[in-house]
Design a protein around this motif. Structure first.
Motif, PDB file in Angstrom:
ATOM      1  N   MET A   8       0.839  -1.176   0.000  1.00 55.63           N
ATOM      2  CA  MET A   8       0.000   0.000   0.000  1.00 55.63           C
ATOM      3  C   MET A   8       0.886   1.244   0.000  1.00 55.63           C
ATOM      4  SD  MET A   8      -3.090   0.721   2.601  1.00 55.63           S
ATOM      5  CE  MET A   8      -4.330   1.862   2.128  1.00 55.63           C
ATOM      6  N   GLU A   9       0.515   2.236  -0.803  1.00 53.27           N
ATOM      7  CA  GLU A   9       1.325   3.443  -0.897  1.00 53.27           C
ATOM      8  C   GLU A   9       1.158   4.315   0.343  1.00 53.27           C
ATOM      9  OE1 GLU A   9      -0.701   7.012  -3.135  1.00 53.27           O
ATOM     10  OE2 GLU A   9      -1.050   5.165  -4.242  1.00 53.27           O
ATOM     11  N   ARG A  10       2.191   5.080   0.642  1.00 49.72           N
ATOM     12  CA  ARG A  10       2.126   6.019   1.756  1.00 49.72           C
ATOM     13  C   ARG A  10       1.258   7.195   1.343  1.00 49.72           C
ATOM     14  NH1 ARG A  10       4.382   5.352   6.347  1.00 49.72           N
ATOM     15  NH2 ARG A  10       6.400   4.453   6.654  1.00 49.72           N
ATOM     16  N   LEU A  11       0.527   7.716   2.303  1.00 49.78           N
ATOM     17  CA  LEU A  11      -0.392   8.810   2.033  1.00 49.78           C
ATOM     18  C   LEU A  11       0.069  10.048   2.782  1.00 49.78           C
ATOM     19  CD1 LEU A  11      -3.135   9.655   0.797  1.00 49.78           C
ATOM     20  CD2 LEU A  11      -4.170   8.908   2.919  1.00 49.78           C
ATOM     21  N   TYR A  12       0.420  11.093   2.050  1.00 50.24           N
ATOM     22  CA  TYR A  12       0.806  12.354   2.651  1.00 50.24           C
ATOM     23  C   TYR A  12      -0.170  13.416   2.171  1.00 50.24           C
ATOM     24  CZ  TYR A  12       5.184  10.020   3.695  1.00 50.24           C
ATOM     25  OH  TYR A  12       6.122   9.150   4.160  1.00 50.24           O
ATOM     26  N   LEU A  13      -0.845  14.046   3.109  1.00 53.21           N
ATOM     27  CA  LEU A  13      -1.783  15.110   2.777  1.00 53.21           C
ATOM     28  C   LEU A  13      -1.393  16.374   3.520  1.00 53.21           C
ATOM     29  CD1 LEU A  13      -5.201  13.227   3.050  1.00 53.21           C
ATOM     30  CD2 LEU A  13      -3.977  13.817   0.976  1.00 53.21           C
ATOM     31  N   MET A  14      -1.521  17.485   2.849  1.00 58.45           N
ATOM     32  CA  MET A  14      -1.310  18.783   3.476  1.00 58.45           C
ATOM     33  C   MET A  14      -2.604  19.180   4.176  1.00 58.45           C
ATOM     34  SD  MET A  14       1.781  19.510   2.751  1.00 58.45           S
ATOM     35  CE  MET A  14       1.896  21.225   3.187  1.00 58.45           C
ATOM     36  N   PRO A  15      -2.540  20.049   5.194  1.00 64.35           N
ATOM     37  CA  PRO A  15      -3.771  20.502   5.845  1.00 64.35           C
ATOM     38  C   PRO A  15      -4.769  21.073   4.833  1.00 64.35           C
ATOM     39  CG  PRO A  15      -1.875  21.160   7.129  1.00 64.35           C
ATOM     40  CD  PRO A  15      -1.348  20.588   5.833  1.00 64.35           C
ATOM     41  N   GLY A  16      -6.012  20.607   4.935  1.00 65.27           N
ATOM     42  CA  GLY A  16      -7.070  21.028   4.021  1.00 65.27           C
ATOM     43  C   GLY A  16      -7.178  20.182   2.766  1.00 65.27           C
ATOM     44  N   GLU A  17      -6.286  19.218   2.602  1.00 69.26           N
ATOM     45  CA  GLU A  17      -6.275  18.376   1.403  1.00 69.26           C
ATOM     46  C   GLU A  17      -7.064  17.091   1.639  1.00 69.26           C
ATOM     47  OE1 GLU A  17      -2.907  17.003  -1.838  1.00 69.26           O
ATOM     48  OE2 GLU A  17      -2.311  17.314   0.235  1.00 69.26           O
ATOM     49  N   GLU A  18      -7.665  16.559   0.566  1.00 70.14           N
ATOM     50  CA  GLU A  18      -8.431  15.324   0.658  1.00 70.14           C
ATOM     51  C   GLU A  18      -7.995  14.356  -0.437  1.00 70.14           C
ATOM     52  OE1 GLU A  18     -12.561  16.232  -0.008  1.00 70.14           O
ATOM     53  OE2 GLU A  18     -12.220  16.764  -2.083  1.00 70.14           O
ATOM     54  N   ARG A  19      -8.281  13.075  -0.213  1.00 70.16           N
ATOM     55  CA  ARG A  19      -8.008  12.048  -1.215  1.00 70.16           C
ATOM     56  C   ARG A  19      -9.178  11.072  -1.208  1.00 70.16           C
ATOM     57  NH1 ARG A  19      -2.355   9.971  -1.311  1.00 70.16           N
ATOM     58  NH2 ARG A  19      -2.160  11.913  -2.402  1.00 70.16           N
ATOM     59  N   CYS A  20      -9.633  10.730  -2.406  1.00 73.05           N
ATOM     60  CA  CYS A  20     -10.769   9.827  -2.562  1.00 73.05           C
ATOM     61  C   CYS A  20     -10.376   8.747  -3.570  1.00 73.05           C
ATOM     62  CB  CYS A  20     -11.971  10.626  -3.051  1.00 73.05           C
ATOM     63  SG  CYS A  20     -13.489   9.703  -3.111  1.00 73.05           S
ATOM     64  N   THR A  21     -10.451   7.476  -3.151  1.00 76.36           N
ATOM     65  CA  THR A  21     -10.055   6.359  -3.994  1.00 76.36           C
ATOM     66  C   THR A  21     -11.217   5.389  -4.146  1.00 76.36           C
ATOM     67  OG1 THR A  21      -7.836   6.549  -3.065  1.00 76.36           O
ATOM     68  CG2 THR A  21      -8.333   4.548  -4.302  1.00 76.36           C
ATOM     69  N   LYS A  22     -11.545   5.035  -5.385  1.00 70.61           N
ATOM     70  CA  LYS A  22     -12.603   4.061  -5.647  1.00 70.61           C
ATOM     71  C   LYS A  22     -12.005   2.659  -5.689  1.00 70.61           C
ATOM     72  CE  LYS A  22     -15.399   7.203  -8.378  1.00 70.61           C
ATOM     73  NZ  LYS A  22     -16.067   7.465  -9.658  1.00 70.61           N
ATOM     74  N   PHE A  23     -12.751   1.690  -5.158  1.00 69.58           N
ATOM     75  CA  PHE A  23     -12.333   0.291  -5.209  1.00 69.58           C
ATOM     76  C   PHE A  23     -13.567  -0.590  -5.074  1.00 69.58           C
ATOM     77  CE2 PHE A  23     -12.576   1.175  -0.743  1.00 69.58           C
ATOM     78  CZ  PHE A  23     -12.898  -0.015  -0.128  1.00 69.58           C
ATOM     79  N   GLN A  24     -13.374  -1.897  -5.203  1.00 71.27           N
ATOM     80  CA  GLN A  24     -14.464  -2.856  -5.020  1.00 71.27           C
ATOM     81  C   GLN A  24     -14.143  -3.732  -3.815  1.00 71.27           C
ATOM     82  OE1 GLN A  24     -14.891  -4.979  -8.701  1.00 71.27           O
ATOM     83  NE2 GLN A  24     -16.169  -3.385  -9.591  1.00 71.27           N
TER      84      GLN A  24
END
Length: 64
Positions: A1-17
């Motif tokens: 699994m990849e590392r997730l780095y988000l800046m304050p106020g940032e979002e990430r949305c990933t689709k999967f089954q």
């Protein structure tokens, strides 16, 4: 699994089954205070509502 780095106020949305083949959304948001919110939902709207509820609770914690 990849590392997730988000800046304050940032979002990430990933689709999967999921295992049964149902479409899901993995949603992550970094608050302006640097806290992470993570959830897995059926729709992005559902994830956004959960995140909004979480943010309201976070704001109440900072009031005191």
């Amino acid at each position: 699994m990849e590392r997730l780095y988000l800046m304050p106020g940032e979002e990430r949305c990933t689709k999967f089954q999921d295992e049964s083949g149902a479409p899901k959304i993995r949603y992550t948001y970094c608050s302006l205070h640097g806290k992470l919110f993570n959830c897995t939902c059926r729709t992005k709207d559902e994830a956004l509502q959960l995140c909004e509820d979480w943010l309201v609770m976070q704001d109440r914690c900072y009031i005191n």
